[in-house]
Motif scaffolding. Structure first.
Motif, PDB file in Angstrom:
ATOM      1  N   VAL A 115      -5.343 -33.461 -10.434  1.00  0.00           N
ATOM      2  CA  VAL A 115      -4.529 -33.137 -11.745  1.00  0.00           C
ATOM      3  C   VAL A 115      -5.439 -33.074 -12.914  1.00  0.00           C
ATOM      4  N   LYS A 116      -6.686 -33.376 -12.865  1.00  0.00           N
ATOM      5  CA  LYS A 116      -7.610 -33.137 -13.900  1.00  0.00           C
ATOM      6  C   LYS A 116      -7.765 -31.640 -14.082  1.00  0.00           C
ATOM      7  N   ALA A 117      -7.758 -30.723 -12.987  1.00  0.00           N
ATOM      8  CA  ALA A 117      -7.625 -29.421 -13.066  1.00  0.00           C
ATOM      9  C   ALA A 117      -6.481 -28.849 -13.581  1.00  0.00           C
ATOM     10  N   ILE A 118      -5.452 -29.421 -13.139  1.00  0.00           N
ATOM     11  CA  ILE A 118      -4.010 -29.156 -13.823  1.00  0.00           C
ATOM     12  C   ILE A 118      -4.167 -29.227 -15.307  1.00  0.00           C
ATOM     13  N   GLN A 119      -4.741 -30.235 -15.754  1.00  0.00           N
ATOM     14  CA  GLN A 119      -4.737 -30.550 -17.313  1.00  0.00           C
ATOM     15  C   GLN A 119      -5.426 -29.768 -17.974  1.00  0.00           C
ATOM     16  N   GLY A 133      -1.121 -38.854 -16.762  1.00  0.00           N
ATOM     17  CA  GLY A 133       0.292 -38.246 -17.238  1.00  0.00           C
ATOM     18  C   GLY A 133       0.113 -37.037 -17.491  1.00  0.00           C
ATOM     19  N   LEU A 134       1.177 -36.072 -17.161  1.00  0.00           N
ATOM     20  CA  LEU A 134       1.328 -34.662 -17.665  1.00  0.00           C
ATOM     21  C   LEU A 134       2.479 -34.348 -18.421  1.00  0.00           C
ATOM     22  N   TYR A 135       2.012 -33.782 -19.677  1.00  0.00           N
ATOM     23  CA  TYR A 135       2.823 -33.408 -20.579  1.00  0.00           C
ATOM     24  C   TYR A 135       3.185 -31.979 -20.602  1.00  0.00           C
ATOM     25  N   VAL A 136       3.865 -31.416 -20.339  1.00  0.00           N
ATOM     26  CA  VAL A 136       4.073 -29.937 -19.905  1.00  0.00           C
ATOM     27  C   VAL A 136       4.950 -29.432 -20.844  1.00  0.00           C
ATOM     28  N   ARG A 137       4.789 -28.417 -21.820  1.00  0.00           N
ATOM     29  CA  ARG A 137       5.432 -27.684 -22.701  1.00  0.00           C
ATOM     30  C   ARG A 137       6.483 -28.275 -23.563  1.00  0.00           C
ATOM     31  N   GLY A 138       6.017 -29.611 -24.169  1.00  0.00           N
ATOM     32  CA  GLY A 138       6.858 -30.638 -24.828  1.00  0.00           C
ATOM     33  C   GLY A 138       7.895 -31.382 -24.039  1.00  0.00           C
ATOM     34  N   GLY A 139       7.311 -31.496 -22.703  1.00  0.00           N
ATOM     35  CA  GLY A 139       8.067 -32.206 -21.888  1.00  0.00           C
ATOM     36  C   GLY A 139       7.285 -33.657 -21.716  1.00  0.00           C
ATOM     37  N   ASN A 140       8.095 -34.933 -21.254  1.00  0.00           N
ATOM     38  CA  ASN A 140       7.593 -36.076 -21.176  1.00  0.00           C
ATOM     39  C   ASN A 140       7.038 -36.285 -19.723  1.00  0.00           C
ATOM     40  N   TYR A 154       6.355 -40.262  -7.173  1.00  0.00           N
ATOM     41  CA  TYR A 154       6.702 -40.752  -8.816  1.00  0.00           C
ATOM     42  C   TYR A 154       5.746 -41.277  -9.248  1.00  0.00           C
ATOM     43  N   ASN A 155       4.366 -41.811  -8.870  1.00  0.00           N
ATOM     44  CA  ASN A 155       3.124 -42.105  -9.547  1.00  0.00           C
ATOM     45  C   ASN A 155       2.156 -41.228  -9.167  1.00  0.00           C
ATOM     46  N   ILE A 156       1.403 -40.615 -10.005  1.00  0.00           N
ATOM     47  CA  ILE A 156       0.096 -39.802  -9.366  1.00  0.00           C
ATOM     48  C   ILE A 156      -0.911 -40.488  -9.617  1.00  0.00           C
ATOM     49  N   VAL A 165      -3.582 -39.218  -6.999  1.00  0.00           N
ATOM     50  CA  VAL A 165      -3.286 -39.345  -5.557  1.00  0.00           C
ATOM     51  C   VAL A 165      -3.502 -38.434  -4.547  1.00  0.00           C
ATOM     52  N   PHE A 166      -4.148 -37.167  -5.092  1.00  0.00           N
ATOM     53  CA  PHE A 166      -4.314 -36.288  -4.416  1.00  0.00           C
ATOM     54  C   PHE A 166      -6.014 -35.911  -4.191  1.00  0.00           C
ATOM     55  N   ASN A 167      -6.121 -36.119  -2.609  1.00  0.00           N
ATOM     56  CA  ASN A 167      -7.672 -36.294  -2.125  1.00  0.00           C
ATOM     57  C   ASN A 167      -7.896 -34.778  -1.884  1.00  0.00           C
TER      58      ASN A 167
END
Length: 738
Positions: A115-119, A133-140, A154-156, A165-167
């Motif tokens: 997730v940190k890489a995705i951020q 938490g991921l806020y992608v292109r103006g989304g919650n 539903y919770n990462i 949660v991704f090992n």
């Protein structure tokens, strides 16, 4: 089928091209591919990043099955670097996240994180220190569809969001779709994160693991029947709670664990079965004041069937459960407990038909049985302890390549949402006052349906200058309502669609330009989104223990738009990537504030990210990451007025102060920025043993980025600022034994 020669696992996204021709394809999520060619002699090349290219020459006279095993670059002796034309990419509507790059990036407490890489990607933001938490292109943060082997999560977050949660030891493939995604995906309107777990080594036994400041982990994989079936098991556990307990000095001690299991069985060349499961838990304990327990569980059973050399069928049975329990411990009264969550049972049927190399059809159907726990406490469970719903979807899409200059993927998704079962709900008047209690005895008592067109057009994509145009519509039938003061919140409400809560509907427009040079690439994307039925709560709303909570909410729409710029440069020993995003996210919701529009809680206009990966040698690598983000919107008190002097307060010589706020989200946190660095050393592999050491620093120059503020209503000028640890050195160790 294309597999890894070392492990026997199917490879995803392998580029397959006919040499001297524009014909090509890629392997799907299960390593399957299909090509229709004219009879005669032809050379076919198989290539994938991290693997040696394989070329075979065949004399095609009839339908032929070619199973290919690719060899990892790490297995090649006396490798010769050859400058060749870059393999043509057939699918590029998503960003593939490389697990090797994840493990080379700077990390928090030494824990590498997907997730940190995705951020780090353009258009993806988080709102505070430690937030996953991921806020992608103006989304919650609740508008993302996050999948582990097709099962929704539903919770990462683990540990307040510092770990996800991704090992990374068990993740095989990660695809990120930002606001624009194919018709096969439903359930989220802002992004899709589609992760696939490794299947297990069908060739030999393997043991790997590691240790960091935060956690210990171990993974074991082995064949059950060689070349036919295998399993993989991964366990990860925090260690801070083993050495630190809640005390007067350290009041809060978080901990977590997670467990992954996957097994597969090859029945024959046309049939495969997979069983995968995930379970994770977080425990946030304090010294007698409160605790918070969060649980995630998913499982999936899949059957792959090769109908013919051109048709592929996949059936999946999924289970997913999320549970959040918050307990406030009282000495003289009963404990206060807050409970919320979601439980899903899902059946999916998907097919793919390869008409020819230039035409592919995908279609499918799925039905989800939802069991929502909207949010309730031991004092007031609200009207419904649970709410039940059925969500169904049907999709059909066609991908066509007319030439090297034109490619399109278009499709249609139909979604149907039905509230079912026993329930109670209030009708509200124009003043949002409850006027009638409705009692449902069972069956279907409310229906929403939506038609969702999707279209993505790529022009000139096999040339240095290429373009993309896209329009998609997506719907979502559940939203989170929670306090936006902190980046981490335990008191959340998962509110499904009901007669009072309309589903989210997002219309997404996108235009992109790509330039791909020999050692440098650049892309620019402009997007515009309109999100209908966006919810927000009124000032001083009571979001907990309130049977009339729907009367505290207001509905309107949101707009999000922006420009994303990304520059990637390769040097002989380094890779540099710099990105900049200019964006806006605005709410248009009446009765929330005095103005007609206001900033969304995650509106952060300026976002700069820069990272560098430097390879001193094949054994020693370094990386650095710097980020700057505009401060997120919030509300600070502008003043205070005296409240009613209760007797108990008056005896103390104090009367409460009531804060006075200006318009919603008219203030901002300070701008956020920090730099992280990391060094990784991997000694030369000896026999079958491989190891690596990682050393890094989080927030190198000690920037004090506020996590939140607390305004004392006894002293109007007294403000407490919450910060995370300024500088965090970290170290980790990893090993693998084959």
């Amino acid at each position: 089928m294309v597999t890894d020669i070392e492990t026997g696992e199917e490879l995803i996204g392998v580029n397959i091209s006919v040499m001297g021709d524009d014909v090509g394809t890629t392997t799907n999520a299960y390593g399957f591919y299909s090509l229709s060619l004219d009879c005669g002699e032809c050379a076919i090349a198989f290539s994938m990043l991290g693997f040696a290219e394989y070329t075979t020459v065949i004399n095609l006279m009839h339908d032929t099955v070619i199973n290919v095993r690719l060899k990892s670059n790490s297995l090649i002796i006396n490798e010769v670097n050859v400058c060749a034309e870059k393999p043509k990419s057939v699918e590029n509507t998503y960003k593939r996240i490389s697990i090797e790059e994840v493990k080379s990036l700077p990390s928090t407490f030494g824990e590498h994180d997907v997730v940190k890489a995705i951020q780090l990607e353009t258009g993806v933001k988080n709102i505070g220190e430690g937030s996953s938490g991921l806020y992608v292109r103006g989304g919650n943060r609740d508008q993302n569809c996050i999948l582990i082997d097709e099962a929704p999560v539903y919770n990462i977050s683990h540990l307040y969001g510092f770990v996800s949660v991704f090992n990374p030891d068990i993740v095989k493939d990660v695809k990120l779709y930002k606001s624009v995604f194919p018709a096969r995906y439903g359930g989220g309107i802002s992004s899709v994160i589609d992760t696939k777990m490794k299947e297990g080594n069908r060739k030999s036994y393997s043991l790997s693991g590691g240790l960091s400041v935060l956690a210990a982990r171990a993974t074991i994989t082995a064949p059950i029947v060689e070349d036919q079936s295998s399993f993989i098991v991964a366990v990860r556990k925090s260690i801070i709670d083993l050495v630190v307990k809640p005390s007067d000095r350290i009041n809060i001690v978080p901990s977590f664990y997670d467990f992954n299991l996957k097994t597969n069985y090859r029945i024959n060349d046309k049939n495969r079965m997979f069983l995968s499961a995930y379970h994770g838990a977080d425990f946030i304990n304090t010294l007698g004041s409160f605790n918070n327990k969060l649980y995630n569980t998913t499982s999936s059973f899949r059957w792959n069937h090769l109908i013919s050399n051109k048709a592929f069928f996949n059936s999946t049975f999924l289970y997913s459960k999320y549970k959040n329990v918050f307990t406030l411990m009282n000495v003289n009264t009963d404990d206060y407990t807050w409970l919320t969550g979601i439980e899903d049972f899902n059946v999916k049927l998907d097919f793919t038909y390869y008409i020819n190399p230039s035409n592919k059809i995908e279609g499918g159907v799925n039905t989800i049985y939802h069991k929502y726990t909207p949010g309730g406490s031991s004092l007031q469970l609200g009207l419904n302890k649970h709410l039940l719903a059925l969500e169904s979807g049907v999709y059909l899409s066609h991908k066509v390549v007319l030439s090297s200059y034109f490619e399109a993927e278009y499709g249609l998704r139909y979604s149907l949402y039905q509230n079912i079962g026993e329930a109670k709900w209030y009708s509200y008047d124009d003043s949002f006052q409850a006027v009638k209690l409705n009692t449902e005895k069972g069956g279907v008592w409310n229906v929403y349906q939506q038609i969702e067109p999707r279209m993505i057009i790529n022009l000139n994509k096999d040339n240095p200058h290429s373009y993309r145009f896209a329009y998609t519509r997506a719907s979502q039938y559940v939203q989170i309502i929670s306090n936006n003061t902190y980046s981490y919140s335990t008191m959340e409400n998962w509110i499904p669609s009901t007669p009072n809560i309309k589903p989210l509907i997002s219309d997404n427009f996108l235009i992109s330009y790509f330039w791909d040079g020999k050692m440098m690439s650049f892309d620019a994307t402009a997007y515009y989104r309109v999100i209908n039925n966006q919810l927000d709560y009124i000032d001083h709303a009571r979001l907990t223990d309130n049977p009339y909570v729907e009367g505290e909410l207001r509905r309107g729409y949101a707009k999000a738009y922006g420009i994303e710029l990304n520059l990637h440069k390769d040097f002989k020993k380094a890779k540099v990537q710099i990105s900049y995003t200019l964006s806006k996210a605005i709410y248009f919701i009446s009765d929330v504030t005095s103005v007609s529009s206001y900033c969304a809680p995650y509106d952060m206009p300026h976002d700069i990210k820069a990272q560098i990966l430097y390879e001193f040698s094949s054994n020693f690598k370094a990386s650095a990451f710097w980020t700057f983000t505009s401060g997120r919107p919030t509300n600070f008190p502008k003043g205070y007025q005296a409240g009613y002097p209760f007797t108990g307060f008056a005896n103390l010589g104090w009367s409460p102060q009531i804060p006075i706020y200006s318009d919603r989200n008219s203030d901002r946190f300070p701008n956020y920025h920090r730099m992280d660095i990391a060094f990784t050393y991997s000694p030369s592999k000896k026999n079958k043993f491989k190891q690596s050491f990682s050393l890094g620093v989080y927030n190198v120059y000690g920037r004090r980025n506020p996590m939140g503020y607390n305004f004392n209503n006894r002293q109007a000028n007294e403000v407490a600022v919450f910060h995370f640890i300024r500088i965090i050195p970290n170290i980790s160790y990893s090993f693998k034994f084959n």
